[in-house]
Scaffold this active site. Structure first.
Site, PDB file in Angstrom:
ATOM      1  N   ILE A 107       0.875  -1.169   0.000  1.00  0.00           N
ATOM      2  CA  ILE A 107       0.000   0.000   0.000  1.00  0.00           C
ATOM      3  C   ILE A 107       0.913   1.219   0.000  1.00  0.00           C
ATOM      4  O   ILE A 107       1.860   1.296   0.779  1.00  0.00           O
ATOM      5  CB  ILE A 107      -0.945  -0.012   1.225  1.00  0.00           C
ATOM      6  N   SER A 108       0.667   2.161  -0.897  1.00  0.00           N
ATOM      7  CA  SER A 108       1.566   3.306  -1.069  1.00  0.00           C
ATOM      8  C   SER A 108       1.553   4.220   0.152  1.00  0.00           C
ATOM      9  O   SER A 108       0.595   4.248   0.934  1.00  0.00           O
ATOM     10  CB  SER A 108       1.171   4.104  -2.317  1.00  0.00           C
ATOM     11  N   LYS A 109       2.616   4.981   0.311  1.00  0.00           N
ATOM     12  CA  LYS A 109       2.709   5.960   1.388  1.00  0.00           C
ATOM     13  C   LYS A 109       1.590   6.995   1.247  1.00  0.00           C
ATOM     14  O   LYS A 109       1.254   7.391   0.125  1.00  0.00           O
ATOM     15  CB  LYS A 109       4.070   6.660   1.336  1.00  0.00           C
TER      16      LYS A 109
END
Length: 310
Positions: free
Chosen positions: A156-158
């Site tokens: 999951i992206s920042k």
């Protein structure tokens, strides 16, 4: 009868008027015998019963029931102490939601401090509970500015990257149709649903596609349409799109996706080596039917963009 006794009986009238003789006998007997005449000489005072007035009983105030006379509690056998139930390992939903809301607000403040200025993007980031999209063991890290694993070698992206990509895709506009490549756990699609009328998202890994559906179901988001398929092909049946956001890095942007971008639309994608080195966040704008303009912006790190489905 002896002569002395004969003289004493019968008694003459004057003898009866004399004081009675004291009884002779042992000292103890004389004392006991003497106590009776003293009590008999003066009758005991008779106590008159005291009339007791009944206590005035006040009428109960309106709306208040009269108090019942107190009764002594009945003795009961002591009950054995029951063991206290163990505290639940999961915090109540309402309490955790409040805690999550506070940490989301702090996350949004960090995003604002790092340069995200669009209020709609900040509001969308504040509205989506990121901890619902990660494994329970990582929930305490959900609002840190870091990428987290979601399984199948995906992440999951920042939060800062999600906000940056969406802000670039919007460019101050109101979005109608948005295409996301790489649904993952569904978090970015949930954020996009707050700034676009319709969100289409494609995932090539079947377990992640199913997981995203489960993650989004409690939020009851009506404007997200998930698709299981090859993201490099896009979704021609729903094109054209005002914005396309790609959540995986390829050596270039697939031509099929450029063709599905509306004129005036914007595509945001990481471009670079599959190893993650020298990846650059890239903005592509379609300025005419066969003309696109490209801008290279920030250094980023994404998982590779692959074709096919698994």
């Amino acid at each position: 009868m002896s002569g002395e006794r004969a003289k004493r009986f019968p008694l003459a009238l004057e003898d009866l008027k004399r004081a009675p003789r004291k009884s002779e006998g042992r000292p103890g007997e004389r004392q006991a015998a003497g106590a009776v005449p003293k009590a008999a000489d003066k009758p005991a005072a008779v106590l008159k019963p005291v009339a007791v007035k009944p206590a005035a009983v006040r009428a109960p105030l309106p709306g208040i029931a009269a108090a019942k006379p107190a009764t002594a509690p009945k003795p009961t056998a002591p009950k054995p102490a029951l063991p206290k139930p163990a505290a639940p390992s999961i915090a109540p939903a309402g309490a955790f939601a409040l805690t999550s809301e506070r940490v989301r607000e702090r996350m949004v403040e960090r995003l604002r401090a790092n340069g995200v200025t669009d209020a709609r993007v900040l509001d969308a980031m504040a509205a989506v509970p990121r901890h619902l999209f990660v494994d329970p063991g990582l929930a305490t890290q959900a609002y840190e500015d870091s990428a987290l694993p979601i399984g199948h070698q995906q992440t999951i992206s920042k939060p800062s990257v999600v906000a940056r990509m969406i802000e670039l895709a919007m460019a101050g506009r109101t979005l109608e149709r948005v295409l996301e490549i790489g649904t993952g756990c569904g978090y970015q699609a949930a954020v996009l649903s707050h700034v676009a009328r319709d969100v289409y998202s494609i995932e090539r890994i079947k377990p992640l596609y199913e997981r995203a559906k489960l993650n989004l179901r409690p939020l009851r988001v009506p404007n997200i349409r998930l698709h299981y398929g090859d993201g490099r092909v896009g979704l021609p049946s729903a094109a054209p799109f005002d914005a396309i956001v790609i959540a995986a890095a390829g050596l270039d942007v697939p031509q099929a996706l450029l063709e599905q971008l509306a004129i005036g639309g914007r595509l945001v994608a990481p471009v670079g080596a599959q190893s993650g080195q020298h990846q650059v966040l890239t903005l592509v704008e379609r300025v005419a039917h066969a003309q696109w303009r490209e801008s290279r912006l920030d250094r980023v790190f994404f998982v590779p963009l692959k074709s096919g489905v698994i």
